[in-house]
Write an enzyme that holds these catalytic residues in place. Sequence first.
Site, PDB file in Angstrom:
ATOM      1  N   GLU A   1      21.852  21.783  39.303  1.00 35.43           N
ATOM      2  CA  GLU A   1      21.987  22.094  40.734  1.00 35.43           C
ATOM      3  C   GLU A   1      23.144  21.313  41.348  1.00 35.43           C
ATOM      4  O   GLU A   1      23.877  21.833  42.185  1.00 35.43           O
ATOM      5  CB  GLU A   1      20.683  21.812  41.489  1.00 35.43           C
ATOM      6  CG  GLU A   1      19.440  22.513  40.930  1.00 35.43           C
ATOM      7  CD  GLU A   1      19.610  24.002  40.652  1.00 35.43           C
ATOM      8  OE1 GLU A   1      20.396  24.660  41.370  1.00 35.43           O
ATOM      9  OE2 GLU A   1      18.959  24.503  39.705  1.00 35.43           O
TER      10      GLU A   1
ATOM     11  N   MET B   1      17.019  25.130  43.363  1.00 39.10           N
ATOM     12  CA  MET B   1      17.997  25.919  44.110  1.00 39.10           C
ATOM     13  C   MET B   1      19.073  25.030  44.707  1.00 39.10           C
ATOM     14  O   MET B   1      18.764  24.021  45.333  1.00 39.10           O
ATOM     15  CB  MET B   1      17.243  26.711  45.192  1.00 39.10           C
ATOM     16  CG  MET B   1      18.136  27.594  46.029  1.00 39.10           C
ATOM     17  SD  MET B   1      18.983  28.848  45.012  1.00 39.10           S
ATOM     18  CE  MET B   1      20.524  28.965  45.905  1.00 39.10           C
TER      19      MET B   1
ATOM     20  N   GLU C   1      26.310  31.089  37.184  1.00 38.88           N
ATOM     21  CA  GLU C   1      25.195  30.604  36.373  1.00 38.88           C
ATOM     22  C   GLU C   1      25.619  30.288  34.930  1.00 38.88           C
ATOM     23  O   GLU C   1      25.269  29.238  34.392  1.00 38.88           O
ATOM     24  CB  GLU C   1      24.030  31.596  36.400  1.00 38.88           C
ATOM     25  CG  GLU C   1      23.367  31.729  37.781  1.00 38.88           C
ATOM     26  CD  GLU C   1      22.896  30.418  38.384  1.00 38.88           C
ATOM     27  OE1 GLU C   1      22.788  29.399  37.671  1.00 38.88           O
ATOM     28  OE2 GLU C   1      22.627  30.408  39.609  1.00 38.88           O
TER      29      GLU C   1
ATOM     30  N   HIS D   1      26.431  22.975  40.555  1.00 44.34           N
ATOM     31  CA  HIS D   1      26.676  24.180  41.352  1.00 44.34           C
ATOM     32  C   HIS D   1      27.502  23.874  42.604  1.00 44.34           C
ATOM     33  O   HIS D   1      28.104  24.779  43.176  1.00 44.34           O
ATOM     34  CB  HIS D   1      25.348  24.791  41.825  1.00 44.34           C
ATOM     35  CG  HIS D   1      24.784  25.851  40.920  1.00 44.34           C
ATOM     36  ND1 HIS D   1      25.544  26.864  40.396  1.00 44.34           N
ATOM     37  CD2 HIS D   1      23.519  26.082  40.483  1.00 44.34           C
ATOM     38  CE1 HIS D   1      24.770  27.669  39.666  1.00 44.34           C
ATOM     39  NE2 HIS D   1      23.538  27.205  39.703  1.00 44.34           N
TER      40      HIS D   1
HETATM   41  N1  TRP Z   1      20.418  29.635  41.640  1.00 48.01           N
HETATM   42  C1  TRP Z   1      19.269  28.967  41.111  1.00 48.01           C
HETATM   43  C2  TRP Z   1      19.736  28.198  39.885  1.00 48.01           C
HETATM   44  O1  TRP Z   1      19.912  28.705  38.847  1.00 48.01           O
HETATM   45  C3  TRP Z   1      18.178  29.852  40.677  1.00 48.01           C
HETATM   46  C4  TRP Z   1      17.542  30.790  41.624  1.00 48.01           C
HETATM   47  C5  TRP Z   1      17.867  32.064  41.910  1.00 48.01           C
HETATM   48  C6  TRP Z   1      16.329  30.602  42.270  1.00 48.01           C
HETATM   49  N2  TRP Z   1      16.933  32.659  42.678  1.00 48.01           N
HETATM   50  C7  TRP Z   1      15.976  31.793  42.901  1.00 48.01           C
HETATM   51  C8  TRP Z   1      15.497  29.523  42.355  1.00 48.01           C
HETATM   52  C9  TRP Z   1      14.788  31.919  43.588  1.00 48.01           C
HETATM   53  C10 TRP Z   1      14.322  29.657  43.058  1.00 48.01           C
HETATM   54  C11 TRP Z   1      13.955  30.836  43.653  1.00 48.01           C
HETATM   55  O2  TRP Z   1      20.042  27.084  39.962  1.00 48.01           O
HETATM   56 ZN    ZN Z   2      21.975  27.922  38.518  1.00 48.39          ZN
END
Ligand code: TRP
Ligand code: ZN
Length: 877
Positions: free
Chosen positions: A301, A266, A323, A304
């Site tokens: 990550e 995340m 994404e 992002h």
């Molecule tokens: N945004 C994260 C990624 O793709 C993924 C993600 C979304 C996530 N919801 C989550 C990770 C819940 C862990 C738990 O990089």
């Molecule tokens: Zn992502």
Amino acid sequence: MSSSKEVIYRKDYQEPNYVVKSVDLAFVVEAESTLVTARIQFEVNPKQDKNELFLNGVDLELVSIELNQQQLNANKYDLNERGLSLHDLPDAFELKTVVKIYPSQNTALEGLYQSGNFFLTQCEAEGFRKITFYPDRPDVLAKFTVTIVADKEKYPVLLSNGNKISSGDLNDGRHYCKWLDPHPKPSYLFALVAGDLDYIEDHFITKNNNKVQLRIYTESKNIDACDFAMQSLINSMQWDEERFNLVYDLDEYNIVATDDFNMGAMENKGLNIFNSKYVLAKPETATDQDFINIEAVIGHEYFHNWTGNRVTCKDWFQLSLKEGLTVFRDQEFTADLQSRSVKRIEDVRYLRSAQFAEDASPMSHSVRPDSFIEINNFYTLTVYEKGSEVVRMYHTLLGEEGFQKGMQLYFKRHDGSAVSCNDFRLAMADANSVDLTQFELWYSQNGTPQVYIRENYDAGKKAYSIDFMQAAPDNYKGDVAWQPMHVPVKLALYDNEGNPLPLNDAGDLQLTYELKEISQTLTVNGVEHQPIASLFQGFSAPIKLHRQIGHKELAFLMKHDTDSFNRWDATQEMQSQIIIGKYQALLDNKNYNCPKYFIESFRHILLDDGIDSALIAEAITLPSVKSLTLKLAKVDVLKLFDAKEWLIKEIAYQLEVELLSVYNQNYDSSDYRVNSEQVAKRSLKNRCLSFLLQSNKKEFAGLAKDQFIHAGNYTDKMTALSLLTHQQVDGFEDLLGAYFTEWQDNPLVINKWLSIQATIPASDTLIRVKQLMELPVFSMKNPNAVRSLIGAFCGANITQFHAEDSSGYQFLADQIIELDRINPQIAARLAGLFNDYHQYNDEIQHRMNEQIKRIHTTDGLSPNVFEIIDRAVGSIN
Ligand code: TRP
Ligand code: ZN
């Protein structure tokens, strides 16, 4: 648990009534509970001009509430299980709430929860509402200040987003840390960690000469397994500066690894939280693929930070904005650092088997969905992988330079705001002065588009032409009639000696032809003899191509195509034709012999010194049963599996000598390194070994045992153990036992041990899986363990999951129902394993549907599982 199954529609988007000027959070972390005080400065949004406000809040115990320092009377607000409504509000005000939460009881792993003996958060997509009352939506951006107070001995490390601005001791053995994140952000990017963790540290000097402190935190027993991740982070920062001119924007960057995590990782601002699977790796305990995945996820990550955090999503329907784009960026990162051809092949292999399956399933949705019940169900292959293909098509149409111009304009226009997929498309179009109106359909139309082609050579006119015809996916669900897409077709033509032919007056030997109509013809003049076309080079569009092509043409392309992807694709097409031929014969009770040309061409590729070992390894990896299923209808999956097994055995028998010699040539005893040359050798060697073991000869079992015993690296060891186990070679139980004894304290290693056993193609495997579930190393509360055991059995053990007595289906349904009470997100992922039922024959469908319906009628399903299962039930005919 909320029982609401409300459908949210994209068309209902409304701007927020109030914006947040700043947030000040204070956490008092204790073993049993945590007290959260939030002071939020609100200001009315003049565009809405309403004096009421809804704040999300779920499972919060409200202790006190004040508006502008005055306790708020109970008749001034409404509280229900979804949140807090405030009325008669002034245009600007401060809200202060105190709530109590119970992180150690949180098994959903969303919000604030416990892992081992530390606490951490996961807020994307809608977890922040389990921490405090807040407008928990991605288009409300605010500056966060966070103070954490906790016992100093039990929780020496206290982390949040941004830069640490102060810290110190309090009386009574507690201490505090205060963090300020200067970049306004939505609540889903908030993070907090508190506990006893170790760290490793390095730094990166940005091209603006800012020294960034980099730290990776883990439980102390894992601290020696973080070095590769750290190097990956440095590589990511370097690459993003070089390729995208994007520079990091805080003084510190922290990563925390946890064993208990719903997904991969995340991107919380300045404080990424990772599944330990994507951080921890040592040569003794990680495979080549593990190392490569770590580099890719660390990159993802990190990337992002600009594509997701600096520019974020207006609503969750725009998820692919961040994404799809960030997956495209991480794919390019891996391609630049490792092997570009191998990366492309592997990504497309994955897309075609998993995303195409999703596109054909009851869960089919467009890259930018129009509705959902539970947003967590839409972190899908379509949003991520197809979304990345959509971004890649801009790159194909505009070239690297044009694409980068588009990125620059995107940041110039939208830095610091929450935007939509449309805004991205417009930036790409405007920066290049091109019209990308039709390209919008890639975001709005669901399903995999189909392209049919007909080739025509006119010897008299010396003209070669291709008719392209677009067709809607079978399960197109839009409200308006399906429209043809804007499809880039990268192509080349070869003469019969393999020389590329000029395609136009300019003499181009390769071009990107743009389809926009339902039917369109490309004509090339001055072609002396019947040529051979290489179409959709590099998989230039995520479509299903329908082309009649014979084995001679395929063999030609395997040999002469300058596009390595299409050379590989030709091998896959030939293999698919043979497996499907055998499958038809099995259904019709007929004989089918493996054609000689096939073995010859397979031998040729296997022994070709002109090709990189990594590409040979890809070329000799047969198409997955899943991707073959998608080419057929009403599939008898066990027969299809048998057909593929038959081909593996044919290859093993007929090319035993060659496979053994390639195995031996690629046996490398030099010191283990994760570089593309060594990785390629190992993967080729191990694929040869897997064929050899299928011939059931004792000597090859011996070879695998030797490899297991003498392997100087974990990739070789694991491959050997897995092959010996799957073949149930004498003594495999002892090997598994010894492995367990050695590694029982290392969950990542044990998870592999669980997966190997879950995928044994034998009738007692389900019993084994149930026994393994009783071991202390397994827990329903741990998503990695669930995926490794239950997920592997139901998703990767074809013969046993599809056992004729339906025991596999019953088992999956039981596990979904049980897990739903613990962790709805992971239960919903498991439920997705039923989604391909409609690909199978009536008898299989019937048996799968019984279990789907059983889940559907279970009381108290979470919205997560309900949505998946309800869609499945809805499409049962
Ligand atoms: N945004 C994260 C990624 O793709 C993924 C993600 C979304 C996530 N919801 C989550 C990770 C819940 C862990 C738990 O990089
Ligand atoms: Zn992502």
